[in-house]
Scaffold this motif. Structure first.
Motif, PDB file in Angstrom:
ATOM      1  N   ALA A  75      -6.021 -21.264   2.740  1.00 41.51           N
ATOM      2  CA  ALA A  75      -5.454 -21.536   1.419  1.00 41.51           C
ATOM      3  C   ALA A  75      -4.121 -22.270   1.536  1.00 41.51           C
ATOM      4  O   ALA A  75      -3.869 -23.255   0.826  1.00 41.51           O
ATOM      5  N   ALA A  76      -3.272 -21.791   2.427  1.00 46.20           N
ATOM      6  CA  ALA A  76      -1.960 -22.422   2.599  1.00 46.20           C
ATOM      7  C   ALA A  76      -2.097 -23.864   3.072  1.00 46.20           C
ATOM      8  O   ALA A  76      -1.430 -24.775   2.555  1.00 46.20           O
ATOM      9  N   ALA A  77      -2.978 -24.086   4.043  1.00 49.34           N
ATOM     10  CA  ALA A  77      -3.163 -25.439   4.570  1.00 49.34           C
ATOM     11  C   ALA A  77      -3.736 -26.372   3.506  1.00 49.34           C
ATOM     12  O   ALA A  77      -3.326 -27.540   3.400  1.00 49.34           O
ATOM     13  N   ALA A  78      -4.682 -25.862   2.718  1.00 52.92           N
ATOM     14  CA  ALA A  78      -5.276 -26.689   1.660  1.00 52.92           C
ATOM     15  C   ALA A  78      -4.254 -27.032   0.590  1.00 52.92           C
ATOM     16  O   ALA A  78      -4.191 -28.170   0.112  1.00 52.92           O
ATOM     17  N   ARG A  79      -3.442 -26.059   0.204  1.00 54.38           N
ATOM     18  CA  ARG A  79      -2.420 -26.315  -0.807  1.00 54.38           C
ATOM     19  C   ARG A  79      -1.409 -27.337  -0.303  1.00 54.38           C
ATOM     20  O   ARG A  79      -0.945 -28.200  -1.061  1.00 54.38           O
ATOM     21  N   GLU A  80      -1.049 -27.245   0.969  1.00 48.68           N
ATOM     22  CA  GLU A  80      -0.120 -28.219   1.547  1.00 48.68           C
ATOM     23  C   GLU A  80      -0.696 -29.627   1.517  1.00 48.68           C
ATOM     24  O   GLU A  80       0.049 -30.610   1.403  1.00 48.68           O
ATOM     25  N   ARG A  81      -2.004 -29.743   1.597  1.00 49.53           N
ATOM     26  CA  ARG A  81      -2.696 -31.034   1.544  1.00 49.53           C
ATOM     27  C   ARG A  81      -2.908 -31.499   0.098  1.00 49.53           C
ATOM     28  O   ARG A  81      -3.371 -32.596  -0.141  1.00 49.53           O
ATOM     29  N   GLY A  82      -2.558 -30.657  -0.855  1.00 47.58           N
ATOM     30  CA  GLY A  82      -2.728 -31.006  -2.257  1.00 47.58           C
ATOM     31  C   GLY A  82      -4.118 -30.742  -2.797  1.00 47.58           C
ATOM     32  O   GLY A  82      -4.490 -31.259  -3.856  1.00 47.58           O
ATOM     33  N   LEU A  83      -4.893 -29.908  -2.106  1.00 44.64           N
ATOM     34  CA  LEU A  83      -6.259 -29.610  -2.521  1.00 44.64           C
ATOM     35  C   LEU A  83      -6.289 -28.345  -3.391  1.00 44.64           C
ATOM     36  O   LEU A  83      -5.478 -27.446  -3.226  1.00 44.64           O
ATOM     37  N   THR A  84      -7.234 -28.303  -4.306  1.00 51.70           N
ATOM     38  CA  THR A  84      -7.380 -27.144  -5.178  1.00 51.70           C
ATOM     39  C   THR A  84      -8.038 -25.997  -4.414  1.00 51.70           C
ATOM     40  O   THR A  84      -9.024 -26.194  -3.703  1.00 51.70           O
ATOM     41  N   VAL A  85      -7.500 -24.809  -4.584  1.00 43.54           N
ATOM     42  CA  VAL A  85      -8.025 -23.603  -3.934  1.00 43.54           C
ATOM     43  C   VAL A  85      -8.473 -22.618  -5.004  1.00 43.54           C
ATOM     44  O   VAL A  85      -7.684 -22.220  -5.873  1.00 43.54           O
ATOM     45  N   ILE A  86      -9.727 -22.233  -4.932  1.00 51.18           N
ATOM     46  CA  ILE A  86     -10.309 -21.221  -5.815  1.00 51.18           C
ATOM     47  C   ILE A  86     -10.528 -19.965  -4.977  1.00 51.18           C
ATOM     48  O   ILE A  86     -11.154 -20.029  -3.913  1.00 51.18           O
ATOM     49  N   ALA A  87     -10.019 -18.833  -5.428  1.00 46.63           N
ATOM     50  CA  ALA A  87     -10.181 -17.581  -4.706  1.00 46.63           C
ATOM     51  C   ALA A  87     -11.111 -16.653  -5.477  1.00 46.63           C
ATOM     52  O   ALA A  87     -11.011 -16.530  -6.702  1.00 46.63           O
ATOM     53  N   ILE A  88     -12.004 -15.997  -4.747  1.00 40.76           N
ATOM     54  CA  ILE A  88     -12.835 -14.932  -5.310  1.00 40.76           C
ATOM     55  C   ILE A  88     -12.421 -13.640  -4.618  1.00 40.76           C
ATOM     56  O   ILE A  88     -12.604 -13.490  -3.401  1.00 40.76           O
ATOM     57  N   VAL A  89     -11.831 -12.734  -5.379  1.00 37.75           N
ATOM     58  CA  VAL A  89     -11.274 -11.507  -4.821  1.00 37.75           C
ATOM     59  C   VAL A  89     -11.592 -10.326  -5.732  1.00 37.75           C
ATOM     60  O   VAL A  89     -12.030 -10.492  -6.873  1.00 37.75           O
ATOM     61  N   SER A  90     -11.350  -9.130  -5.235  1.00 35.14           N
ATOM     62  CA  SER A  90     -11.314  -7.932  -6.068  1.00 35.14           C
ATOM     63  C   SER A  90      -9.846  -7.608  -6.317  1.00 35.14           C
ATOM     64  O   SER A  90      -9.122  -7.245  -5.381  1.00 35.14           O
ATOM     65  N   ARG A  91      -9.410  -7.727  -7.553  1.00 36.96           N
ATOM     66  CA  ARG A  91      -8.001  -7.424  -7.842  1.00 36.96           C
ATOM     67  C   ARG A  91      -7.702  -5.948  -7.590  1.00 36.96           C
ATOM     68  O   ARG A  91      -6.604  -5.597  -7.162  1.00 36.96           O
ATOM     69  N   ALA A  92      -8.684  -5.086  -7.836  1.00 39.63           N
ATOM     70  CA  ALA A  92      -8.484  -3.659  -7.586  1.00 39.63           C
ATOM     71  C   ALA A  92      -8.256  -3.393  -6.109  1.00 39.63           C
ATOM     72  O   ALA A  92      -7.384  -2.603  -5.726  1.00 39.63           O
ATOM     73  N   HIS A  93      -9.039  -4.058  -5.260  1.00 44.96           N
ATOM     74  CA  HIS A  93      -8.872  -3.874  -3.822  1.00 44.96           C
ATOM     75  C   HIS A  93      -7.536  -4.455  -3.367  1.00 44.96           C
ATOM     76  O   HIS A  93      -6.802  -3.829  -2.589  1.00 44.96           O
ATOM     77  N   ALA A  94      -7.212  -5.643  -3.861  1.00 49.97           N
ATOM     78  CA  ALA A  94      -5.950  -6.273  -3.476  1.00 49.97           C
ATOM     79  C   ALA A  94      -4.764  -5.398  -3.879  1.00 49.97           C
ATOM     80  O   ALA A  94      -3.800  -5.243  -3.113  1.00 49.97           O
ATOM     81  N   ALA A  95      -4.831  -4.812  -5.057  1.00 50.69           N
ATOM     82  CA  ALA A  95      -3.730  -3.959  -5.517  1.00 50.69           C
ATOM     83  C   ALA A  95      -3.600  -2.711  -4.664  1.00 50.69           C
ATOM     84  O   ALA A  95      -2.491  -2.210  -4.441  1.00 50.69           O
ATOM     85  N   SER A  96      -4.712  -2.209  -4.139  1.00 47.39           N
ATOM     86  CA  SER A  96      -4.675  -0.983  -3.336  1.00 47.39           C
ATOM     87  C   SER A  96      -4.016  -1.193  -1.985  1.00 47.39           C
ATOM     88  O   SER A  96      -3.591  -0.231  -1.341  1.00 47.39           O
ATOM     89  N   THR A  97      -3.924  -2.440  -1.537  1.00 46.58           N
ATOM     90  CA  THR A  97      -3.311  -2.732  -0.237  1.00 46.58           C
ATOM     91  C   THR A  97      -1.971  -3.446  -0.380  1.00 46.58           C
ATOM     92  O   THR A  97      -1.340  -3.789   0.619  1.00 46.58           O
TER      93      THR A  97
END
Length: 253
Positions: A135-157
């Motif tokens: 994601a970081a490398a793509a953003r630095e290149r100016g490319l769009t990044v779409i993430a598919i995540v579980s917000r509940a899982h991300a919040a738990s960590t």
């Protein structure tokens, strides 16, 4: 006549199926905005003759495969498949490798994506180090990044994490509405929960994005190449041009 279905399907299994169906309904209701944004980004890529790069490690790599060479799927999809980050070679080692610094940037450099490409990165926890580096490398290149995540899982960590999660760095975030830890069904007599949902909802998200993006691109005058089943009359012939067009840019073709 007595309905025998309850005896044929354990209550826990029925609960899992009902829960998964409810999650799909929530996606259609609550993720309309992010799905529309993701479809618009992918449609731009299709209209500009770019490629959609999909990555996930562990079981999430199945979502990269879901988008690739699929009957009814976009031809302009490159699954980012790194065998050492998949499970079939050495599952335990793959878990260690996906947490190793530098691998994501090495994968990105090896891909060397074009200026019109879009990335879809899948990480249920939102903490996968390879996905974060991509994601970081793509953003630095100016490319769009779409993430598919579980917000509940991300919040738990979140409290134990030392760096932002994938949901913090991506341009567009789609919540699969899964539980922390993914498995969502309690089974009597079994200590650990069962019934992960991220593969089911993730596959639905991948296909929903592809369908909406194709509709947008077609409406703007660029009908995208879509694969047909090789097991229907004319399917192979229909796919020949799409394969020729993307072979070389989609490395798994």
């Amino acid at each position: 006549m007595t309905d025998s279905r309850p005896s044929e399907l354990a209550a826990s299994a029925a609960s899992y199926l009902a829960h998964t169906a409810a999650l799909l309904a929530r996606l259609a209701d609550e993720e309309v905005g992010p799905l529309a944004e993701a479809a618009a980004a992918v449609a731009r890529t299709l209209s500009r003759d770019g490629v959609v790069r999909i990555f996930g490690s562990g079981h999430s790599h199945m979502l990269a495969l879901e988008g690739f060479y699929r009957a009814g799927g976009l031809a302009a999809v490159d699954p980012v498949l790194v065998e050492s980050l998949m499970l079939h070679g050495n599952a335990v080692l793959s878990t260690s490798l996906e947490r190793t610094a530098g691998i994501g940037r090495a994968v990105f450099a090896d891909l060397d994506p074009g200026a019109e490409d879009t990335f879809i990165l899948v990480s249920n926890s939102g903490r996968n180090r390879v996905a974060l580096e991509l994601a970081a490398a793509a953003r630095e290149r100016g490319l769009t990044v779409i993430a598919i995540v579980s917000r509940a899982h991300a919040a738990s960590t979140a409290e134990s994490a030392q760096a932002p999660g994938l949901g913090d760095v991506a341009d567009i975030v789609i919540d699969n509405h899964g539980s922390a830890g993914d498995a969502a069904t309690d089974v009597p007599g079994v200590a650990a929960p069962m019934g992960p949902t991220s593969t089911v909802t993730g596959a639905a998200i991948i296909n929903a994005i592809a369908i909406a993006a194709a509709a947008l691109a077609a409406a703007e005058g660029t009908a995208p190449a879509v694969f047909a089943s090789s097991n229907v009359p004319g399917g192979d012939a229909r796919n020949v041009q799409a394969i020729a067009r993307y072979r070389g840019r989609v490395r798994s073709l």
